[in-house]
Design an enzyme around this catalytic site. Structure first.
Site, PDB file in Angstrom:
ATOM      1  N   ASN A   9      44.283  35.035  38.158  1.00  0.00           N
ATOM      2  CA  ASN A   9      43.200  34.040  38.045  1.00  0.00           C
ATOM      3  C   ASN A   9      43.355  33.245  36.747  1.00  0.00           C
ATOM      4  OD1 ASN A   9      41.272  35.418  35.932  1.00  0.00           O
ATOM      5  ND2 ASN A   9      41.932  37.021  37.351  1.00  0.00           N
TER       6      ASN A   9
ATOM      7  N   ASP B  71      44.959  46.433  32.740  1.00  0.00           N
ATOM      8  CA  ASP B  71      44.417  46.073  34.065  1.00  0.00           C
ATOM      9  C   ASP B  71      43.005  46.636  34.168  1.00  0.00           C
ATOM     10  OD1 ASP B  71      45.911  45.147  36.940  1.00  0.00           O
ATOM     11  OD2 ASP B  71      43.922  46.047  37.091  1.00  0.00           O
TER      12      ASP B  71
ATOM     13  N   CYS C 255      40.989  36.045  52.850  1.00  0.00           N
ATOM     14  CA  CYS C 255      41.473  36.654  51.612  1.00  0.00           C
ATOM     15  C   CYS C 255      42.895  36.149  51.365  1.00  0.00           C
ATOM     16  CB  CYS C 255      41.391  38.173  51.640  1.00  0.00           C
ATOM     17  SG  CYS C 255      42.525  38.944  52.768  1.00  0.00           S
TER      18      CYS C 255
ATOM     19  N   LYS D 259      44.584  51.494  38.019  1.00  0.00           N
ATOM     20  CA  LYS D 259      45.983  51.049  38.139  1.00  0.00           C
ATOM     21  C   LYS D 259      46.765  51.452  36.892  1.00  0.00           C
ATOM     22  CE  LYS D 259      45.502  47.284  41.423  1.00  0.00           C
ATOM     23  NZ  LYS D 259      45.538  45.840  41.675  1.00  0.00           N
TER      24      LYS D 259
ATOM     25  N   CYS E 248      47.857  25.911  19.163  1.00  0.00           N
ATOM     26  CA  CYS E 248      49.046  25.324  19.773  1.00  0.00           C
ATOM     27  C   CYS E 248      49.500  24.122  18.933  1.00  0.00           C
ATOM     28  CB  CYS E 248      48.764  24.920  21.213  1.00  0.00           C
ATOM     29  SG  CYS E 248      50.104  24.019  22.001  1.00  0.00           S
TER      30      CYS E 248
END
Ligand code: ATP
Ligand code: ZN
Length: 287
Positions: free
Chosen positions: A142, A62, A208, A85, A266
C-alpha cells in the site's frame, strides 16, 4: 558460520562464484544486514533467497498473521496459520540457515507512535547494532506504508528498493532509491498519492486483489538479484525494472530526482550529492 567449505557445503557453491570470476568477494555477504519491510508474497520469498545466499542479518517487519488465504503464494505453510508472519518467517529462515541473525518486529510502520521505533531499529540494524542496515527492501502492498519507508530512508540516507505487483497480478516492478541520487517515492509519486486520494476508498466491493506466486516470485528474484549486485558490487544495478506478464516484456529506465520534491530531506541529499560530484570532478581534473 561453518568455515568448512566442502563439496556438500551449500556455501561452497556460492564461493564458486568467486572462483569463476563473477563476484570477487562473495564472502563479504556475511557482513551485510538487510531490512525486509512486508513479509507477503514478495518479501517472504526475498528474505528466503537472501538467507540461502548467506546474508549476515535480516531485520523483518510486518503487522499481519499467516492465513490460509496466503497459501497461493510461496513460503508459508498451512500449519503456520495464526502465527505472526514475523514469527513464522523467523522460524523458517533460521531453520534453513542457522548462521543468519534474524530480528523480527510485529507492528504497523505507518502509525505515528511506531515512527521513532521504526527509525531506531533501522538506524541500529547492522550486525553489531552500531550502525544502520545496509539496505532496505520495501515489499509492502500500500502507498501509505511505501511513503513511510520513503520518509525514513530520506531521513537516514538509507539506500532502498521499492517493489510491487499490480492488482491483477500480471505486472510488477522494482525501483532502486539512493537519496539524492535517484528519484525518491515522493519525487515521482503514483498519480493516486499525488492527488491525495485515500487508497482504502478505492477498493472495489467484493473484488479482492488477485495473486500469483509466479509474478511475485519473479519480482522477488529481480529484487534480490539487484540487491546482491548492489551489496557485492558486481554487474549493473537497474534503477527501474518493469515486468509485464502478458507479453513477458521487461522495461528498464533511470528516474532522476525531482528538484521540487516535497520531501525536504530528499532535496537536502540532492544538494549534498551534487556537491560530492563537483568535488570528485575537480579532484579528477587535478590528478
Ligand atoms: P493479501 O492482502 O492479498 O491477502 P498480503 O497482505 O500478504 O496479502 P502482500 O502484497 O503479499 O499482501 O504483502 C504485503 C505485506 O506487507 C503483508 O504481509 C502486509 O502485512 C505487510 N504490510 C503492509 N502494510 C504494512 C504496514 N503498514 N506495516 C507493517 N506491515 C505491512
Ligand atoms: Zn524526492
Amino acid at each position: 558460520m561453518n568455515e568448512e567449505i566442502s563439496a556438500d557445503n551449500p556455501y561452497s557453491r556460492l564461493v564458486a562464484l568467486k572462483k569463476l570470476g563473477v563476484v570477487q568477494n562473495f564472502d563479504t555477504i556475511r557482513q551485510f544486514s538487510v531490512a525486509v519491510v512486508g513479509l507477503g508474497g514478495i518479501g517472504s520469498v526475498a528474505a528466503e533467497m537472501l538467507v540461502r545466499c548467506g546474508i549476515g542479518k535480516l531485520v523483518l517487519f510486518d503487522y499481519d498473521t499467516v492465513e490460509l488465504a496466503n497459501m497461493n503464494r510461496l513460503f508459508y505453510k498451512p500449519e503456520q496459520r495464526g502465527k505472526t508472519k514475523v514469527q513464522a518467517a523467523k522460524e523458517t529462515l533460521e531453520a534453513i540457515n542457522p548462521d543468519v541473525v534474524v530480528h523480527g518486529y510485529h507492528f504497523d510502520i505507518t502509525l505515528v507512535r511506531s515512527y521513532d521505533h521504526f527509525v531506531q531499529v533501522l538506524k541500529t540494524g547492522s550486525l553489531d547494532d552500531s550502525s544502520a542496515v545496509h539496505l532496505v527492501l520495501s515489499c509492502v502492498d500500500n502507498y501509505n506504508a511505501r511513503s513511510t519507508i520513503n520518509m525514513v530512508c530520506n531521513e537516514l540516507r538509507l539506500t532502498w528498493f521499492e517493489s510491487g505487483v499490480s492488482e491483477d497480478a500480471l505486472s510488477g516492478h522494482i525501483q532502486f532509491m539512493i537519496p539524492g541520487v535517484f528519484a525518491c517515492y515522493s519525487c515521482v509519486p503514483p498519480l493516486l498519492v499525488a492527488s491525495g486520494v485515500d487508497e482504502s476508498t478505492l477498493k472495489r466491493e467484493g473484488v479482492c486483489a488477485a495473486s500469483l506466486p509466479t509474478t511475485m516470485g519473479i519480482i522477488a528474484g529481480l529484487l534480490v538479484q539487484n540487491s546482491l549486485k548492489y551489496l557485492l558490487g558486481f554487474g549493473q544495478v537497474s534503477n527501474y525494472i518493469g515486468y509485464n506478464a502478458w507479453t513477458d516484456y521487461f522495461s528498464t529506465m533511470t528516474v532522476k530526482p525531482n528538484d521540487s520534491c516535497p520531501d525536504s530531506n530528499c532535496l537536502h541529499w540532492q544538494k549534498v550529492y551534487q556537491m560530492e560530484q563537483l568535488k570528485k570532478q575537480s579532484s579528477e581534473e587535478c590528478d
